[in-house]
Write a protein that holds these residues in place. Sequence first.
Motif, PDB file in Angstrom:
ATOM      1  N   SER A  28       1.345  -2.888  -3.420  1.00 19.73           N
ATOM      2  CA  SER A  28       1.139  -1.655  -2.656  1.00 19.73           C
ATOM      3  C   SER A  28      -0.237  -1.099  -3.023  1.00 19.73           C
ATOM      4  CB  SER A  28       2.218  -0.631  -2.990  1.00 19.73           C
ATOM      5  OG  SER A  28       2.009  -0.122  -4.301  1.00 19.73           O
ATOM      6  N   GLU A  66      -0.264   0.582  -6.531  1.00 21.86           N
ATOM      7  CA  GLU A  66      -0.090  -0.398  -7.607  1.00 21.86           C
ATOM      8  C   GLU A  66      -1.332  -1.267  -7.749  1.00 21.86           C
ATOM      9  OE1 GLU A  66       3.087  -2.977  -6.559  1.00 21.86           O
ATOM     10  OE2 GLU A  66       4.647  -1.671  -7.335  1.00 21.86           O
ATOM     11  N   ALA A 115      -2.746  -1.825   3.457  1.00 18.15           N
ATOM     12  CA  ALA A 115      -1.318  -1.528   3.365  1.00 18.15           C
ATOM     13  C   ALA A 115      -0.525  -2.251   4.446  1.00 18.15           C
ATOM     14  CB  ALA A 115      -1.077  -0.031   3.465  1.00 18.15           C
ATOM     15  N   PRO A 173      -1.004  -7.084   1.362  1.00 19.13           N
ATOM     16  CA  PRO A 173      -1.418  -5.744   0.928  1.00 19.13           C
ATOM     17  C   PRO A 173      -2.025  -5.776  -0.467  1.00 19.13           C
ATOM     18  CG  PRO A 173       0.969  -5.954   0.849  1.00 19.13           C
ATOM     19  CD  PRO A 173       0.436  -7.209   1.474  1.00 19.13           C
TER      20      PRO A 173
END
Length: 134
Positions: free
Chosen positions: A56, A59, A111, A116
Amino acid sequence: MPDLTAAQVVAALSAKSYQCSTDEAYETCSQGTTSVQVLIGNHPRPPVVSLQASGSPAEATTKLAEFAPQALELAHVNPRGQIVDWLTQQQGKTTAATTAGNWSVEFSTEAESEAPGAILTLTDKLCKANCGAE
Protein backbone atom coordinates in the motif's frame (compact mmCIF):
# COMPACT_ATOMS: atom_id res chain seq x y z
CA MET A 1 32.35 8.98 -1.96
CA PRO A 2 33.55 8.61 -5.53
CA ASP A 3 31.05 7.94 -8.32
CA LEU A 4 30.50 4.32 -9.29
CA THR A 5 29.62 2.98 -12.74
CA ALA A 6 26.34 1.10 -13.15
CA ALA A 7 28.23 -2.23 -13.09
CA GLN A 8 29.96 -1.26 -9.83
CA VAL A 9 26.61 -0.28 -8.25
CA VAL A 10 25.12 -3.64 -9.26
CA ALA A 11 28.17 -5.46 -7.83
CA ALA A 12 27.79 -3.58 -4.54
CA LEU A 13 24.08 -4.47 -4.34
CA SER A 14 24.81 -8.12 -5.19
CA ALA A 15 27.39 -8.25 -2.41
CA LYS A 16 24.61 -7.25 0.05
CA SER A 17 22.38 -10.18 -1.00
CA TYR A 18 20.27 -8.34 -3.57
CA GLN A 19 19.17 -10.64 -6.41
CA CYS A 20 20.01 -8.88 -9.69
CA SER A 21 18.78 -9.46 -13.24
CA THR A 22 18.79 -7.51 -16.49
CA ASP A 23 15.52 -6.22 -17.92
CA GLU A 24 16.16 -4.42 -21.22
CA ALA A 25 17.98 -1.17 -20.32
CA TYR A 26 17.95 -1.66 -16.54
CA GLU A 27 19.59 -3.95 -14.05
CA THR A 28 17.05 -4.67 -11.31
CA CYS A 29 18.31 -5.76 -7.91
CA SER A 30 15.63 -7.01 -5.51
CA GLN A 31 15.53 -7.90 -1.86
CA GLY A 32 12.13 -8.91 -0.47
CA THR A 33 9.54 -6.26 -1.33
CA THR A 34 12.15 -3.66 -2.28
CA SER A 35 14.25 -3.20 -5.40
CA VAL A 36 16.78 -0.91 -7.03
CA GLN A 37 16.81 -0.30 -10.78
CA VAL A 38 20.02 1.01 -12.32
CA LEU A 39 20.15 2.25 -15.92
CA ILE A 40 22.87 0.31 -17.70
CA GLY A 41 25.44 2.21 -19.75
CA ASN A 42 29.01 3.42 -19.93
CA HIS A 43 28.48 6.64 -17.97
CA PRO A 44 30.78 7.66 -15.09
CA ARG A 45 27.78 7.05 -12.80
CA PRO A 46 24.29 5.67 -13.49
CA PRO A 47 22.08 8.29 -15.21
CA VAL A 48 19.04 6.86 -13.41
CA VAL A 49 18.76 5.07 -10.06
CA SER A 50 15.23 4.08 -9.02
CA LEU A 51 14.30 2.67 -5.61
CA GLN A 52 10.98 0.86 -5.32
CA ALA A 53 8.95 -0.73 -2.56
CA SER A 54 5.73 -2.67 -3.04
CA GLY A 55 2.60 -2.59 -0.91
CA SER A 56 0.00 0.00 0.00
CA PRO A 57 1.29 3.55 -0.56
CA ALA A 58 1.70 4.19 3.19
CA GLU A 59 3.49 0.87 3.83
CA ALA A 60 5.63 1.20 0.73
CA THR A 61 6.68 4.77 1.55
CA THR A 62 7.80 3.62 5.01
CA LYS A 63 9.74 0.68 3.49
CA LEU A 64 11.30 2.99 0.92
CA ALA A 65 12.51 5.38 3.64
CA GLU A 66 13.93 2.44 5.62
CA PHE A 67 16.00 0.92 2.82
CA ALA A 68 16.94 4.10 0.94
CA PRO A 69 19.94 5.01 3.17
CA GLN A 70 21.71 1.71 2.51
CA ALA A 71 20.75 1.55 -1.18
CA LEU A 72 21.92 5.12 -1.83
CA GLU A 73 25.15 4.46 0.08
CA LEU A 74 25.84 1.32 -1.97
CA ALA A 75 25.23 3.37 -5.14
CA HIS A 76 27.50 6.20 -3.86
CA VAL A 77 24.72 8.76 -4.35
CA ASN A 78 25.61 12.12 -2.82
CA PRO A 79 24.10 13.98 -0.98
CA ARG A 80 22.22 10.90 0.21
CA GLY A 81 21.49 12.31 3.69
CA GLN A 82 19.62 15.24 2.17
CA ILE A 83 17.68 12.89 -0.13
CA VAL A 84 16.74 10.52 2.72
CA ASP A 85 15.67 13.43 4.97
CA TRP A 86 13.49 14.78 2.16
CA LEU A 87 12.02 11.32 1.48
CA THR A 88 10.95 10.87 5.11
CA GLN A 89 8.97 14.12 4.82
CA GLN A 90 6.90 12.74 1.90
CA GLN A 91 4.82 10.30 4.00
CA GLY A 92 1.16 10.70 3.03
CA LYS A 93 1.91 12.39 -0.30
CA THR A 94 1.34 10.82 -3.72
CA THR A 95 4.00 12.77 -5.64
CA ALA A 96 6.83 15.18 -4.90
CA ALA A 97 10.02 16.43 -6.54
CA THR A 98 13.21 18.17 -5.47
CA THR A 99 16.83 18.62 -6.44
CA ALA A 100 19.76 17.39 -4.36
CA GLY A 101 23.30 18.04 -5.56
CA ASN A 102 23.47 16.95 -9.20
CA TRP A 103 20.36 14.75 -8.92
CA SER A 104 16.75 15.44 -9.84
CA VAL A 105 14.70 13.49 -7.30
CA GLU A 106 11.11 12.37 -7.84
CA PHE A 107 8.85 10.49 -5.47
CA SER A 108 5.54 8.87 -6.39
CA THR A 109 3.11 6.25 -5.19
CA GLU A 110 0.84 3.88 -7.09
CA ALA A 111 -2.36 2.72 -5.41
CA GLU A 112 -4.70 1.72 -8.25
CA SER A 113 -2.38 -0.50 -10.29
CA GLU A 114 -1.32 -4.13 -10.61
CA ALA A 115 1.84 -3.29 -8.63
CA PRO A 116 0.99 -0.78 -5.88
CA GLY A 117 3.90 0.80 -4.07
CA ALA A 118 6.26 3.76 -3.80
CA ILE A 119 9.06 4.84 -6.14
CA LEU A 120 12.01 7.19 -5.64
CA THR A 121 13.74 8.04 -8.92
CA LEU A 122 17.05 9.89 -9.12
CA THR A 123 18.15 11.29 -12.47
CA ASP A 124 21.68 12.60 -13.04
CA LYS A 125 21.42 16.26 -14.12
CA LEU A 126 24.99 16.10 -15.50
CA CYS A 127 24.17 13.36 -18.00
CA LYS A 128 24.09 14.68 -21.58
CA ALA A 129 23.61 11.60 -23.81
CA ASN A 130 21.82 8.24 -23.45
CA CYS A 131 20.40 9.36 -20.13
CA GLY A 132 17.20 7.33 -20.15
CA ALA A 133 15.77 4.08 -21.40
CA GLU A 134 14.91 4.24 -25.10
